[in-house]
Structures are given as structure tokens and as C-alpha cells.
Design a protein around this motif. Structure first.
Motif, PDB file in Angstrom:
ATOM      1  N   ARG A   1      31.541  37.330  32.891  1.00  0.00           N
ATOM      2  CA  ARG A   1      32.874  37.256  33.275  1.00  0.00           C
ATOM      3  C   ARG A   1      32.832  36.658  34.601  1.00  0.00           C
ATOM      4  NH1 ARG A   1      36.342  42.598  35.003  1.00  0.00           N
ATOM      5  NH2 ARG A   1      34.884  42.592  36.823  1.00  0.00           N
ATOM      6  N   LEU A   2      33.704  35.661  34.724  1.00  0.00           N
ATOM      7  CA  LEU A   2      34.131  35.044  36.116  1.00  0.00           C
ATOM      8  C   LEU A   2      35.119  35.477  36.596  1.00  0.00           C
ATOM      9  CD1 LEU A   2      33.721  31.427  34.568  1.00  0.00           C
ATOM     10  CD2 LEU A   2      31.922  32.879  35.386  1.00  0.00           C
ATOM     11  N   SER A   3      34.975  35.366  37.874  1.00  0.00           N
ATOM     12  CA  SER A   3      36.263  36.073  38.669  1.00  0.00           C
ATOM     13  C   SER A   3      36.656  34.827  39.695  1.00  0.00           C
ATOM     14  CB  SER A   3      35.775  37.069  39.551  1.00  0.00           C
ATOM     15  OG  SER A   3      35.123  38.254  38.711  1.00  0.00           O
ATOM     16  N   CYS A   4      38.210  35.036  39.790  1.00  0.00           N
ATOM     17  CA  CYS A   4      38.594  34.030  40.654  1.00  0.00           C
ATOM     18  C   CYS A   4      39.700  34.777  41.719  1.00  0.00           C
ATOM     19  CB  CYS A   4      39.414  33.051  39.925  1.00  0.00           C
ATOM     20  SG  CYS A   4      40.602  31.877  41.165  1.00  0.00           S
ATOM     21  N   VAL A   5      39.023  34.927  42.982  1.00  0.00           N
ATOM     22  CA  VAL A   5      39.771  35.571  43.932  1.00  0.00           C
ATOM     23  C   VAL A   5      40.650  34.595  44.792  1.00  0.00           C
ATOM     24  CG1 VAL A   5      39.599  37.008  46.151  1.00  0.00           C
ATOM     25  CG2 VAL A   5      38.070  37.309  44.192  1.00  0.00           C
ATOM     26  N   ALA A   6      42.127  35.090  44.699  1.00  0.00           N
ATOM     27  CA  ALA A   6      43.005  34.269  45.471  1.00  0.00           C
ATOM     28  C   ALA A   6      43.439  34.901  46.894  1.00  0.00           C
ATOM     29  CB  ALA A   6      44.119  33.996  44.477  1.00  0.00           C
ATOM     30  N   SER A   7      43.354  33.722  47.644  1.00  0.00           N
ATOM     31  CA  SER A   7      43.873  34.440  49.018  1.00  0.00           C
ATOM     32  C   SER A   7      45.000  33.446  49.531  1.00  0.00           C
ATOM     33  CB  SER A   7      42.578  34.793  49.951  1.00  0.00           C
ATOM     34  OG  SER A   7      42.316  33.544  50.192  1.00  0.00           O
ATOM     35  N   GLY A   8      45.698  33.854  50.692  1.00  0.00           N
ATOM     36  CA  GLY A   8      46.619  32.953  51.134  1.00  0.00           C
ATOM     37  C   GLY A   8      48.081  32.778  50.597  1.00  0.00           C
ATOM     38  N   PHE A   9      48.199  33.556  49.373  1.00  0.00           N
ATOM     39  CA  PHE A   9      49.477  33.476  48.666  1.00  0.00           C
ATOM     40  C   PHE A   9      49.398  34.598  47.625  1.00  0.00           C
ATOM     41  CE2 PHE A   9      48.027  32.044  44.450  1.00  0.00           C
ATOM     42  CZ  PHE A   9      46.765  31.453  44.824  1.00  0.00           C
ATOM     43  N   THR A  10      50.591  35.308  47.329  1.00  0.00           N
ATOM     44  CA  THR A  10      50.506  36.197  46.336  1.00  0.00           C
ATOM     45  C   THR A  10      50.571  35.911  45.019  1.00  0.00           C
ATOM     46  OG1 THR A  10      52.021  37.466  48.126  1.00  0.00           O
ATOM     47  CG2 THR A  10      52.117  38.047  45.733  1.00  0.00           C
ATOM     48  N   LEU A  11      50.116  36.399  44.094  1.00  0.00           N
ATOM     49  CA  LEU A  11      49.957  35.949  42.778  1.00  0.00           C
ATOM     50  C   LEU A  11      51.383  36.283  41.907  1.00  0.00           C
ATOM     51  CD1 LEU A  11      46.427  36.751  41.585  1.00  0.00           C
ATOM     52  CD2 LEU A  11      47.314  34.558  42.308  1.00  0.00           C
ATOM     53  N   ASP A  12      52.323  35.472  42.162  1.00  0.00           N
ATOM     54  CA  ASP A  12      53.514  35.673  41.241  1.00  0.00           C
ATOM     55  C   ASP A  12      53.995  34.450  40.866  1.00  0.00           C
ATOM     56  OD1 ASP A  12      55.200  35.898  44.597  1.00  0.00           O
ATOM     57  OD2 ASP A  12      54.410  34.160  43.704  1.00  0.00           O
TER      58      ASP A  12
END
Length: 124
Positions: free
Chosen positions: A19-30
Motif C-alpha cells: 500500500r502506497l501513501s501520498c500525503v498532501a500538504s499546502g492545499f486542501t484535497l477538494d
């Protein structure tokens, strides 16, 4: 500042799972589309999965349909790629990418933000 950080790669035997993960920062996931691409040595970058965060629609590359599943955790601003029944031909560096869009974009050149990649090796 938008950042994407992948993790979860590694060495796995054929038939195994990761299972790969991708953590996003600096923006909201919309209103973003998050994609997973992969690139094997000597080959072109290939789209693996696509997730439209505005409506939840997904799309998968033909080579991974039925084996890979993309999902999201809004609370953690994280996108996951569950990879099952892995094959040696799945060996590649996997990248998470994002573009501000309300509909799925397929070509890699459409994506503005990229992670650093995580290596997946399927071998016995």
C-alpha cells in the motif's frame, strides 16, 4: 507551498501486496485530481490510477485494473494506492501527482505537482 510525499514502496514477492501513501500538504484535497504514475527503467511514464476528489470518480490503467485500488483519507490529507496480486512487471518508481481540476486528466504533462517517488520492486 504544495507538497506531495509518497511512502510505502519496497520489495515484495510476486502475488504479494503493498500500500502506497501520498500525503498532501499546502492545499486542501477538494477540487483536485490525484494520480499515481509509474516509470520503469527504459520505459515511458505510465498512468496507474486517477481519482477526482470533487466527485470521487476513479480510473485505472488497463494493466492494473482489478488489482489496484485508490482511496482517500480526508482527515489525513492522504491518498492511498492498494496494490494486490503484484507482478514483476509492476516494478517501477511510483509517483503521486496532483492538478487543480474537477475532472480527471490523463496525460502526465497536465499535472502541476509531483512527489519524489517511491520504488516498488516485485521479485522472488
Amino acid at each position: 507551498q504544495v507538497q506531495l510525499v509518497e511512502s510505502g514502496g519496497g520489495l515484495v514477492q510476486p502475488g504479494g501486496s503493498l500500500r502506497l501513501s501520498c500525503v498532501a500538504s499546502g492545499f486542501t484535497l477538494d477540487t483536485y485530481v490525484i494520480a499515481w504514475f509509474r516509470q520503469a527503467p527504459g520505459k515511458e511514464r505510465e498512468g496507474v490510477s486517477f481519482l477526482s476528489l470533487s466527485d470521487g470518480k476513479t480510473s485505472y490503467g488497463d494493466s492494473v485494473k482489478g488489482r489496484f485500488t485508490v482511496s482517500r483519507d480526508n482527515g489525513k490529507n492522504t491518498i492511498y494506492l492498494q496494490m494486490n496480486m503484484l507482478k514483476p512487471e509492476d516494478t517501477a518508481v511510483y509517483y503521486c501527482a496532483a492538478v487543480f481540476s474537477s475532472f480527471i486528466q490523463f496525460p502526465d504533462w497536465a499535472y502541476d505537482y509531483w512527489g519524489q517517488g517511491t520504488q516498488v520492486t516485485v521479485s522472488s
